[in-house]
Design a protein around this motif. Sequence first.
Motif, PDB file in Angstrom:
ATOM      1  N   SER A   1     -10.279   5.412  -0.673  1.00 17.03           N
ATOM      2  CA  SER A   1     -10.302   6.287   0.921  1.00 17.03           C
ATOM      3  C   SER A   1      -8.971   5.637   1.955  1.00 17.03           C
ATOM      4  O   SER A   1      -9.189   3.873   1.426  1.00 17.03           O
ATOM      5  N   VAL A   2      -8.024   5.936   2.653  1.00 17.04           N
ATOM      6  CA  VAL A   2      -7.560   5.002   3.424  1.00 17.04           C
ATOM      7  C   VAL A   2      -8.814   4.388   4.849  1.00 17.04           C
ATOM      8  O   VAL A   2      -8.324   3.781   5.829  1.00 17.04           O
ATOM      9  N   SER A   3      -9.382   4.775   4.934  1.00 13.71           N
ATOM     10  CA  SER A   3     -11.158   4.718   5.785  1.00 13.71           C
ATOM     11  C   SER A   3     -11.652   3.006   5.665  1.00 13.71           C
ATOM     12  O   SER A   3     -11.731   2.318   5.830  1.00 13.71           O
ATOM     13  N   ALA A   4     -10.813   3.265   3.999  1.00 13.99           N
ATOM     14  CA  ALA A   4     -11.189   1.614   3.183  1.00 13.99           C
ATOM     15  C   ALA A   4     -10.574   0.161   3.271  1.00 13.99           C
ATOM     16  O   ALA A   4     -11.132  -0.860   2.458  1.00 13.99           O
ATOM     17  N   MET A   5      -9.467   1.333   3.825  1.00 14.31           N
ATOM     18  CA  MET A   5      -8.465  -0.228   4.447  1.00 14.31           C
ATOM     19  C   MET A   5      -8.917  -1.404   5.327  1.00 14.31           C
ATOM     20  O   MET A   5      -9.326  -0.886   5.896  1.00 14.31           O
ATOM     21  N   SER A   6      -7.531  -2.520   5.225  1.00 15.63           N
ATOM     22  CA  SER A   6      -7.986  -3.916   5.512  1.00 15.63           C
ATOM     23  C   SER A   6      -7.482  -3.459   7.158  1.00 15.63           C
ATOM     24  O   SER A   6      -6.722  -1.764   7.560  1.00 15.63           O
ATOM     25  N   ASP A   7      -8.411  -3.442   8.584  1.00 13.32           N
ATOM     26  CA  ASP A   7      -7.895  -3.539   9.598  1.00 13.32           C
ATOM     27  C   ASP A   7      -6.818  -3.610   9.542  1.00 13.32           C
ATOM     28  O   ASP A   7      -5.740  -2.805  10.482  1.00 13.32           O
TER      29      ASP A   7
ATOM     30  N   LEU B   1      -0.911   2.033   9.110  1.00 13.66           N
ATOM     31  CA  LEU B   1      -1.194   3.883   9.502  1.00 13.66           C
ATOM     32  C   LEU B   1      -0.556   3.983  10.295  1.00 13.66           C
ATOM     33  O   LEU B   1      -0.305   4.665  10.598  1.00 13.66           O
ATOM     34  N   LEU B   2      -2.158   3.368  11.644  1.00 14.82           N
ATOM     35  CA  LEU B   2      -2.423   4.574  13.011  1.00 14.82           C
ATOM     36  C   LEU B   2      -1.145   4.237  13.707  1.00 14.82           C
ATOM     37  O   LEU B   2      -0.614   5.740  14.043  1.00 14.82           O
TER      38      LEU B   2
ATOM     39  N   ALA C   1      -4.708   5.726  -0.440  1.00 15.40           N
ATOM     40  CA  ALA C   1      -4.451   4.555  -0.308  1.00 15.40           C
ATOM     41  C   ALA C   1      -4.620   3.958  -1.611  1.00 15.40           C
ATOM     42  O   ALA C   1      -5.353   4.039  -2.959  1.00 15.40           O
ATOM     43  N   ARG C   2      -3.162   3.190  -2.248  1.00 14.28           N
ATOM     44  CA  ARG C   2      -3.733   2.880  -3.340  1.00 14.28           C
ATOM     45  C   ARG C   2      -2.899   1.408  -3.404  1.00 14.28           C
ATOM     46  O   ARG C   2      -1.817   1.476  -2.560  1.00 14.28           O
ATOM     47  N   LYS C   3      -3.099   0.569  -3.432  1.00 11.99           N
ATOM     48  CA  LYS C   3      -2.676  -0.792  -3.720  1.00 11.99           C
ATOM     49  C   LYS C   3      -2.109  -1.128  -4.939  1.00 11.99           C
ATOM     50  O   LYS C   3      -2.252  -1.444  -5.768  1.00 11.99           O
ATOM     51  N   ARG C   4      -0.990  -1.555  -4.604  1.00 12.52           N
ATOM     52  CA  ARG C   4       0.685  -1.722  -6.551  1.00 12.52           C
ATOM     53  C   ARG C   4      -0.169  -0.515  -6.878  1.00 12.52           C
ATOM     54  O   ARG C   4       0.113   0.485  -6.604  1.00 12.52           O
ATOM     55  N   GLU C   5      -0.833  -1.186  -8.970  1.00 12.18           N
ATOM     56  CA  GLU C   5      -0.481   0.285  -9.181  1.00 12.18           C
ATOM     57  C   GLU C   5      -2.406   0.658  -9.742  1.00 12.18           C
ATOM     58  O   GLU C   5      -2.234   0.887 -10.210  1.00 12.18           O
ATOM     59  N   GLY C   6      -3.193   0.269  -8.755  1.00  6.38           N
ATOM     60  CA  GLY C   6      -4.947   0.440  -8.243  1.00  6.38           C
ATOM     61  C   GLY C   6      -4.611   1.893  -8.660  1.00  6.38           C
ATOM     62  O   GLY C   6      -4.335   2.647  -8.561  1.00  6.38           O
TER      63      GLY C   6
ATOM     64  N   ILE D   1       1.255  -0.636  -0.140  1.00  7.72           N
ATOM     65  CA  ILE D   1       0.325  -0.196  -0.252  1.00  7.72           C
ATOM     66  C   ILE D   1       1.067   0.907   0.142  1.00  7.72           C
ATOM     67  O   ILE D   1       1.960   1.175   1.184  1.00  7.72           O
ATOM     68  N   SER D   2       0.113   2.564  -0.685  1.00  9.94           N
ATOM     69  CA  SER D   2       1.536   3.721  -0.873  1.00  9.94           C
ATOM     70  C   SER D   2       0.269   4.472  -0.529  1.00  9.94           C
ATOM     71  O   SER D   2      -1.167   4.234  -0.334  1.00  9.94           O
ATOM     72  N   ILE D   3       0.438   5.256   0.667  1.00 10.49           N
ATOM     73  CA  ILE D   3      -0.156   6.570   1.488  1.00 10.49           C
ATOM     74  C   ILE D   3       0.188   7.324   0.469  1.00 10.49           C
ATOM     75  O   ILE D   3       1.451   7.742   0.674  1.00 10.49           O
ATOM     76  N   SER D   4      -1.012   8.809   0.325  1.00 10.27           N
ATOM     77  CA  SER D   4      -0.835  10.492  -0.244  1.00 10.27           C
ATOM     78  C   SER D   4      -1.772  11.134  -0.509  1.00 10.27           C
ATOM     79  O   SER D   4      -2.965  10.975   0.217  1.00 10.27           O
ATOM     80  N   ILE D   5      -1.700  11.984  -0.572  1.00 14.15           N
ATOM     81  CA  ILE D   5      -2.614  13.149  -0.372  1.00 14.15           C
ATOM     82  C   ILE D   5      -3.248  13.448  -1.887  1.00 14.15           C
ATOM     83  O   ILE D   5      -2.663  14.418  -2.158  1.00 14.15           O
ATOM     84  N   ALA D   6      -4.483  13.480  -1.507  1.00 17.67           N
ATOM     85  CA  ALA D   6      -4.995  13.708  -3.207  1.00 17.67           C
ATOM     86  C   ALA D   6      -5.181  15.019  -3.386  1.00 17.67           C
ATOM     87  O   ALA D   6      -4.951  16.412  -2.528  1.00 17.67           O
ATOM     88  N   GLU D   7      -5.994  15.309  -4.764  1.00 15.52           N
ATOM     89  CA  GLU D   7      -5.777  17.368  -4.286  1.00 15.52           C
ATOM     90  C   GLU D   7      -7.005  17.873  -3.496  1.00 15.52           C
ATOM     91  O   GLU D   7      -6.528  19.557  -3.659  1.00 15.52           O
ATOM     92  N   ASP D   8      -7.979  17.281  -3.277  1.00 16.95           N
ATOM     93  CA  ASP D   8      -8.922  18.211  -2.386  1.00 16.95           C
ATOM     94  C   ASP D   8      -8.443  17.491  -0.977  1.00 16.95           C
ATOM     95  O   ASP D   8      -9.006  17.483  -0.096  1.00 16.95           O
TER      96      ASP D   8
END
Length: 538
Positions: free
Chosen positions: A175-181, A187-188, A166-171, A154-161
């Motif tokens: 939202s980081v809130s939708a990541m797995s447990d 992350l936390l 989050a991105r999984k591989r090249e997907g 997983i890679s984490i970044s700030i969106a334009e808004d």
Amino acid sequence: MTIAANIPTIAGGSLTVNLTSTAPTFIVGPNGAGKSGLLHHLFINYNNIAVRISAHRANTLSSNAIQFSPADKINNERTALSQDSQSHGRYLEWSSESRSSLVLADLVDADNALARQVRDKLQSGDVEGAQASAENLPPLSRISLLMQESGIPISISIAEDSSIVARKREGNAFSVSAMSDGERAALLIGGRVLTAKPGALILLDEPERHLHASISVPLLSSLFNMRSDCTFVISTHDLGLPEAFPSSSVIIARDSAVKGEKISQWDVDVISSILDIDDEIRSSIMGSRRKVVFIEGGAGSLDLPLYNLILPGVSVEPRETAFAVQKTVDGVRSSSKLHWVQAFGILDRDQISTERQAELVEKGIYALDVYSVEGLYYHPQIQALVAERQAGIVGGDAAELLVDAENALLSSFQQHIERMCARMSEQKVKDALSRQFPDWQTISRAGPITVSVDAAEYLSTERSWADDVVARRDAGAILARYPVRETPALGGIAQALKFSSRATYEAAVRKLTMDDNRARAILRGCLGALPAALGIAD
């Protein structure tokens, strides 16, 4: 930094434990022994520098947007500190949802602070200072690297808004809130640690919650490396965690005494090795089977973060020497007490003969195809991928960068070629001598015994080989065969590829390995049959 922490004991008096930033301290013991209470005790006594990550922490995010104004953020932080300092803070967490959002806010604030620092230096004309600041990975990039090194793609970044995605591989971004447990847990935890103030006391309770064992060890290892200025105290039920860090000290909590809502005394011991824990406590908190690879190097060495990236789903544990790796693998494989562990080993090839390598494989120990781990970082094919990226960032032609790197290696190697050849001849001379050692029958004849080796012949043969690879400009052969880390060659390669230091280049290699399947395949190809034995496919 060292903190002399006093722990009140059930027997009366107190036990002083030195907590240091040079090595983590783990607290282990069965349920009800007071491990969380001990962390809370430390938090209350050192709350001016302590960051506490509780076992009952929230692991949810209602949104990936920052929900606080600056004033609201300050008020929430003050209230959380006040609530945590109360006796009920041991088992209750005030406003769990707000705390998770505070972590996101801290990450964005830290990211913005670095950007402001670079901008301010540029505006003041300090271009060199701005470039130096820009070389520091922003906190969210460090979180991404942390997760990748921990086996989480997983890679984490700030969106334009300004939301965090989050991105999984090249997907696609989500939202980081939708990541797995497990992803949210990493992350936390990572966010709290990486945004802590310099020199903080990090109190982490049960890092294994929501995290698989193959993730928690590399996660902690990366956090220790990234925040070497901090002092870590970790409470855990997983003995695999302190076992992975042999230099750590271990507090065994056996029992505790409660007065009102407060745990006030403990029955504890301090030991230097997790392997000294008695079977009664071990059996109460252990029992899982896992694959583990023992490697040469310490917890802060080059080896550990790279192997964690190329060996996903496996626990990687460092040992200081090749002998320690062999001894540990042999011991684990022969011990019925450690039946849950499937142990393997990786050794630097150094001067291990082909025959000896075959013997080691039978014992589950694999030698690299290169002299040492530096041969992985500076493998010519890895350099080519790094140069490709670097050319896109700093400009220039990747092929020209590679030629410059090759020239730097060859120039440095030629200046040290005599010593390099002598180093490679050393073991051959020793082996030739050992083959002539007399047996008892020869010794019993009581006559003089002469043993001789033509060392000059071995050195001449090696020098001819070295001269040939230099003439052919075979950088790969040099990096694979010789201990070039003992020369300035690696620094020259990094500089030729437009990096400010070896450390910066090596960090770029880890980032490349995190992102690029080609890099992982190249590096796994240097591990012989080990990836197949571990069930890891390219």
